[in-house]
Enzyme design. Structure first.
Site, mmCIF file in Angstrom:
data_model
loop_
_atom_site.group_PDB
_atom_site.id
_atom_site.type_symbol
_atom_site.label_atom_id
_atom_site.label_comp_id
_atom_site.label_asym_id
_atom_site.label_seq_id
_atom_site.Cartn_x
_atom_site.Cartn_y
_atom_site.Cartn_z
ATOM 1 C CG ASP A 1 -1.496 6.533 -0.319
ATOM 2 O OD1 ASP A 1 -1.419 5.293 -0.389
ATOM 3 O OD2 ASP A 1 -1.820 7.263 -1.274
HETATM 4 N N1 URA Z 1 -6.194 6.605 -3.121
HETATM 5 C C1 URA Z 1 -4.965 7.113 -2.907
HETATM 6 O O1 URA Z 1 -4.302 7.568 -3.835
HETATM 7 N N2 URA Z 1 -4.492 7.141 -1.667
HETATM 8 C C2 URA Z 1 -5.181 6.686 -0.595
HETATM 9 O O2 URA Z 1 -4.690 6.748 0.538
HETATM 10 C C3 URA Z 1 -6.468 6.159 -0.835
HETATM 11 C C4 URA Z 1 -6.947 6.129 -2.113
#
Ligand code: URA
Length: 237
Positions: free
Chosen positions: A103
């Protein structure tokens, strides 16, 4: 052996049309001799190709470890935001991509490569490759939570159930803001955040620390990257 124009385009010297023009302009040498034929075949493993006197090495596959900073998107291009590929200043290949998405606000280990087969092996849930995260979580994380993670959690919405595979939760600090290490073997959209959310807790910081045998080099500050070592590459391949 590959065509000279493909060699140069693969290495990001320009589009196929642009590099054809550079070749016809006499700006390209092979083994020191000016070559004006775009279709000429060169041995990418042994011959030296230069553009305006600067050697252009040929890389079939490239592998970079990036410590992804927050605020950068895991995409190859984006209209609004800086991408993880914008951070790889040394790249030769123009077909690089991030292996799995983190993310925008997640930090940590991101492998950047153009090796599609490796990416598939690392990402396919059927291959059971560990993805290990450090997380700070608002809320007291308990042993009961760890049991839920082991059994699999429904992270579905009103549209239906969506069960996760068993995950390993290690509780480092259990407090109002807890710290944990979570190992999962799949990569559903926002998976870690949704797993905690399903248990009534919110992830406030997330960092990926390991993917299979590849461990984040902590000497890399967020935003820094380096090529994988031979040993790291051997471990992955
Ligand atoms: N899980 C998430 O919620 N975000 C990420 O960036 C990676 C795994």
């Amino acid at each position: 052996m590959i065509r000279l124009d493909k060699y140069l385009a693969d290495m990001g010297a320009g589009t196929r049309q642009e590099v054809k023009k550079y070749i016809r302009q006499g700006r390209i040498t092979v083994e020191g001799d000016v070559v004006k034929k775009p279709e000429m075949k060169v041995d990418e493993t042994s011959q030296t190709v230069a553009f305006d006197g600067t050697t252009v090495g040929y890389a079939v596959c490239e592998y970079y470890m990036l410590n992804k900073p927050s605020g950068v998107v895991s995409a190859t291009s984006d209209r609004r935001d800086r991408t993880v590929l914008d951070l790889i200043g040394d790249k030769k290949r123009k077909d690089l991509f991030p292996v799995g998405r983190l993310d925008k606000d997640t930090e940590g280990l991101l492998l950047i490569t153009n090796d599609g087969a490796l990416a598939h092996r690392l990402l396919s849930p059927k291959k059971h490759v560990d993805k290990c995260y450090f997380a700070s979580v608002a809320g007291v994380v308990t042993k009961e939570d760890a049991v839920h993670f082991k059994e699999g959690i429904d992270i579905g919405s009103a549209k239906g159930r969506e069960m996760t595979m068993p995950a390993e939760l290690e509780i480092l600090i259990s407090a109002e803001v807890s710290e944990v290490r979570l190992t999962i073997q799949e990569g559903k959209f926002h998976q870690v955040k949704r797993m905690f959310h399903a248990l009534g807790k919110e992830v406030i910081y997330l960092r990926r620390e390991r993917m299979g045998s590849l461990v984040l080099d902590r000497s890399l500050k967020p935003g820094e990257y380096r090529s994988l070592t031979e040993e790291e590459l051997k471990g992955l391949l």
